[in-house]
Design an enzyme around this catalytic site. Structure first.
Site, PDB file in Angstrom:
ATOM      1  N   SER A  13       3.021  10.404 -25.151  1.00  0.00           N
ATOM      2  CA  SER A  13       3.083  10.077 -23.275  1.00  0.00           C
ATOM      3  C   SER A  13       3.360  10.951 -22.443  1.00  0.00           C
ATOM      4  O   SER A  13       3.617  11.000 -21.372  1.00  0.00           O
ATOM      5  CB  SER A  13       4.021   8.645 -23.344  1.00  0.00           C
ATOM      6  OG  SER A  13       5.445   9.472 -23.334  1.00  0.00           O
ATOM      7  N   GLY A  14       3.601  12.216 -23.280  1.00  0.00           N
ATOM      8  CA  GLY A  14       4.060  13.287 -22.327  1.00  0.00           C
ATOM      9  C   GLY A  14       5.504  13.295 -22.285  1.00  0.00           C
ATOM     10  O   GLY A  14       6.355  14.200 -21.503  1.00  0.00           O
ATOM     11  N   GLY A  15       6.419  12.383 -22.725  1.00  0.00           N
ATOM     12  CA  GLY A  15       7.768  12.204 -22.631  1.00  0.00           C
ATOM     13  C   GLY A  15       8.449  12.972 -23.699  1.00  0.00           C
ATOM     14  O   GLY A  15       8.125  13.346 -24.820  1.00  0.00           O
ATOM     15  N   VAL A  16       9.857  12.824 -23.469  1.00  0.00           N
ATOM     16  CA  VAL A  16      10.522  13.670 -24.637  1.00  0.00           C
ATOM     17  C   VAL A  16      10.697  12.851 -25.727  1.00  0.00           C
ATOM     18  O   VAL A  16      10.738  13.483 -27.130  1.00  0.00           O
ATOM     19  CB  VAL A  16      12.122  13.815 -23.926  1.00  0.00           C
ATOM     20  CG1 VAL A  16      12.905  12.628 -23.666  1.00  0.00           C
ATOM     21  CG2 VAL A  16      13.040  14.643 -25.078  1.00  0.00           C
ATOM     22  N   SER A  18       8.366  10.567 -27.381  1.00  0.00           N
ATOM     23  CA  SER A  18       7.261  10.844 -28.296  1.00  0.00           C
ATOM     24  C   SER A  18       6.970  12.071 -28.609  1.00  0.00           C
ATOM     25  O   SER A  18       6.502  12.427 -29.752  1.00  0.00           O
ATOM     26  CB  SER A  18       5.980  10.181 -27.218  1.00  0.00           C
ATOM     27  OG  SER A  18       5.801  11.022 -26.470  1.00  0.00           O
ATOM     28  N   CYS A 108       1.998  -5.831 -23.931  1.00  0.00           N
ATOM     29  CA  CYS A 108       1.333  -4.593 -24.242  1.00  0.00           C
ATOM     30  C   CYS A 108       1.600  -3.798 -25.647  1.00  0.00           C
ATOM     31  O   CYS A 108       0.598  -3.461 -26.279  1.00  0.00           O
ATOM     32  CB  CYS A 108       1.815  -3.404 -23.096  1.00  0.00           C
ATOM     33  SG  CYS A 108       0.625  -1.858 -23.295  1.00  0.00           S
ATOM     34  N   GLY A 132       7.623   6.794 -29.967  1.00  0.00           N
ATOM     35  CA  GLY A 132       8.793   6.882 -29.737  1.00  0.00           C
ATOM     36  C   GLY A 132       9.770   5.923 -29.412  1.00  0.00           C
ATOM     37  O   GLY A 132      10.801   6.068 -28.603  1.00  0.00           O
ATOM     38  N   CYS A 209       4.351   0.432 -15.551  1.00  0.00           N
ATOM     39  CA  CYS A 209       3.577   1.596 -15.363  1.00  0.00           C
ATOM     40  C   CYS A 209       2.397   1.569 -14.544  1.00  0.00           C
ATOM     41  O   CYS A 209       2.079   2.558 -13.895  1.00  0.00           O
ATOM     42  CB  CYS A 209       3.128   1.962 -16.911  1.00  0.00           C
ATOM     43  SG  CYS A 209       1.808   0.850 -17.536  1.00  0.00           S
TER      44      CYS A 209
END
Length: 422
Positions: A13-16, A18, A108, A132, A209
Site C-alpha cells: 500500500s506504500g505504508g510502513v 506493508s 473489503c 501488513g 479510503c
C-alpha cells in the site's frame, strides 16, 4: 512451514506496515513480489476532479515502488476497481439507504483486498499472500480433522485488526500470512528505519479510503437524496422538564405536545449514539437513540446514560465461523460490537429466524467456490443468523456494524448486526 521455493505476493500500500511485511517475507526466504492494488475512486465531487483513493493514490504507488526498489523485489499492479465499486462502494451507499451503518473494511478484506488477491495469486502459481494487518494465524491440529487454521488478535492490542478479518474462511487463511502479528507498532517502525525503508516515518491512514473528505457525510449527500424531517425527544420525563435541560415543544393543533424539538438533515447522516451533528439550538447535548425510516423521524435523548441507548440482545446475520464448522449452541464467549470496543461477555444462541446470507452475497461467494453447511438442530453454520445475549446491556449497538466473537485472543467468527432488542 517449508519455505524453500515458496512464492508469496505481498499486498503493498506504500505504508510502513506493508513495507516491513515485504522485507520480512523476503528475509525468511520466500520468493517475494509486491502487488499494488487499484480500487475505485470518485471522479468528480464538489466541482473538483482530482481525488484519488487514499489506498491507491499516485503517491502511495510511488512510495511502494521506492520500497520495492530498496529491498530488491519487483512490483506489479492489479486493477480491482470494478468489483470494489460494486461490492464495497455500492454496498456502503445502499446500507445507509436502508438505515444501517456498514463496515466497508471488513467486507473489503473478505471480497476484494485479501479474498480476491488470494484467488488471483493461486491462478498465477503463488502459494501465499502476505499483508501488513496486525493479526495472527496458526495452523492447529484438531480431533475431527487433520488441522484447521485459527485466527488470533495481534500482540499489539492497540493496533490489533482481527476485528476486520472475522469473515475469512479456512481456504483463505490457508494462503494468508500476517508477518506483523507478533510485533508492536513501535517495533515495526524501528525495523523500517533499520531496513532503510523510505516510508519509515509515514503516518498511518485511518479514514475510509474511497471518501475524499474526513467526514463521510458529504460523500453520502452526493450519493443519497436526503429528506429532512422532525427530531423528537424520546421518553420526556418530569425530571427532564424540571431541570430545564430540554426545549419544551409548543402545543400542536390538538392541544398536545408533539415532541418535535428540531429538524434533521436526512436520516443516513446519523447513527445510534451519535452526539456531534445533532444540532438543536439553545439546548443539548442530544444523542441519537432511534431512527424511524418509515416515518422519517430522528429520535434523541439528552442523557448519555439513557436506557434507550442500551441493548442487551442483538441478532447477527451473515455469520461466519473461522473454523468453517457449525458450532453447537448455546455457548458463552466475548463479543466486540465495534472496532476498539471493550469485549463484552455474551451467550450465543440459535436465532428464532435462522435466515442465511442475502442471495447476492451467497451467489458471489459460491462463485468463488465457498461451501455453506446446512443448518442442523442446535447448531449455526456459516451464513445463518444467531442470537447474542449480553451479560450487561451495551451502549449504542448499531445495525450494519460487525459483531465479532472472541475466546480470549482467538477469533471465533462474527457477523453483521441486523436487529437490536432492548
Amino acid at each position: 512451514m517449508k519455505i524453500k521455493n515458496k512464492k508469496v505476493i505481498v499486498a503493498m500500500s506504500g505504508g510502513v506496515d506493508s513495507s516491513v511485511a515485504a522485507k520480512l517475507m523476503q528475509g525468511r526466504g520466500f520468493k517475494t513480489i509486491g502487488v499494488f492494488l487499484h480500487f475505485w475512486k470518485e471522479s468528480k465531487f464538489a466541482g473538483k476532479t482530482e481525488f484519488e483513493n487514499k489506498c491507491c493514490s499516485t503517491k502511495a504507488f510511488l512510495d511502494a515502488s521506492r520500497v520495492c526498489h530498496r529491498i530488491g523485489i519487483p512490483l506489479y499492479t492489479m486493477n480491482f476497481g470494478k468489483i470494489f465499486k460494486k461490492e464495497i462502494v455500492d454496498n456502503f451507499i445502499n446500507e445507509y439507504k436502508r438505515g444501517n451503518t456498514p463496515n466497508p473494511c471488513a467486507r473489503c478484506n473478505k471480497l476484494v483486498k485479501l479474498g480476491l488477491l488470494v484467488k488471483r495469486g493461486e491462478k498465477l502459481g503463488f502459494d501465499y499472500v502476505a499483508s501488513g494487518h496486525y493479526a495472527r494465524s496458526q495452523k492447529s491440529k484438531v480431533k475431527s480433522q487433520k488441522y484447521i487454521y485459527k485466527l488470533y488478535k495481534a500482540k499489539d492490542k492497540e493496533k490489533d485488526q482481527s476485528y476486520f478479518l472475522y469473515n475469512l474462511t479456512q481456504e483463505q487463511l490457508k494462503h494468508l500470512i500476517f508477518p506483523l502479528g507478533e510485533f508492536k507498532k513501535e517495533e515495526v517502525r524501528k525495523m523500517a528505519r533499520r531496513f532503510g525503508l523510505p516510508v519509515h516515518a509515514k503516518k498511518d491512514s485511518q479514514e475510509v479510503c474511497f471518501i475524499p473528505e474526513k467526514s463521510h457525510n458529504e460523500f453520502l449527500r452526493r450519493h443519497i437524496k436526503m429528506k429532512p424531517g422532525p427530531i423528537k425527544i424520546l421518553n420526556i420525563t418530569s425530571s427532564h422538564l424540571k431541570n430545564g435541560s430540554i426545549l419544551i415543544p409548543p402545543l400542536n393543533k390538538g392541544g398536545r405536545r408533539g415532541g418535535i424539538i428540531g429538524e434533521h438533515n436526512g436520516l443516513p447522516l446519523y447513527t445510534i449514539g451519535q452526539r456531534r451533528g445533532v444540532e438543536i439550538g439553545g439546548t443539548g447535548p442530544y444523542y441519537v437513540a432511534k431512527l424511524d425510516y418509515k416515518k422519517n423521524i430522528l429520535y434523541v435523548v439528552n442523557d448519555a446514560r439513557d436506557k434507550a441507548l442500551y441493548s442487551d440482545h442483538l441478532v447477527a446475520k451473515n455469520v461466519n465461523w473461522i473454523s468453517g464448522r457449525p458450532l453447537k449452541m448455546p455457548f458463552s464467549c466475548e463479543a466486540v460490537i465495534r472496532y476498539r470496543h471493550k469485549p463484552a461477555r455474551c451467550l450465543i444462541e440459535t436465532s428464532p429466524n435462522p435466515v442465511r446470507l442475502s442471495a447476492h452475497d451467497e451467489a458471489l461467494l459460491r462463485k468463488e467456490g465457498e461451501f455453506f453447511p446446512p443448518l442442523r438442530k442446535g447448531r449455526v453454520g456459516r451464513g445463518y443468523n444467531c442470537l447474542v445475549k449480553f451479560s450487561q446491556p451495551q451502549r449504542a449497538i448499531t445495525p450494519g456494524q460487525s459483531v465479532v466473537f472472541y475466546k480470549g485472543d482467538e477469533v471465533l467468527g462474527g457477523g453483521v448486526i441486523d436487529k437490536i432488542k432492548n
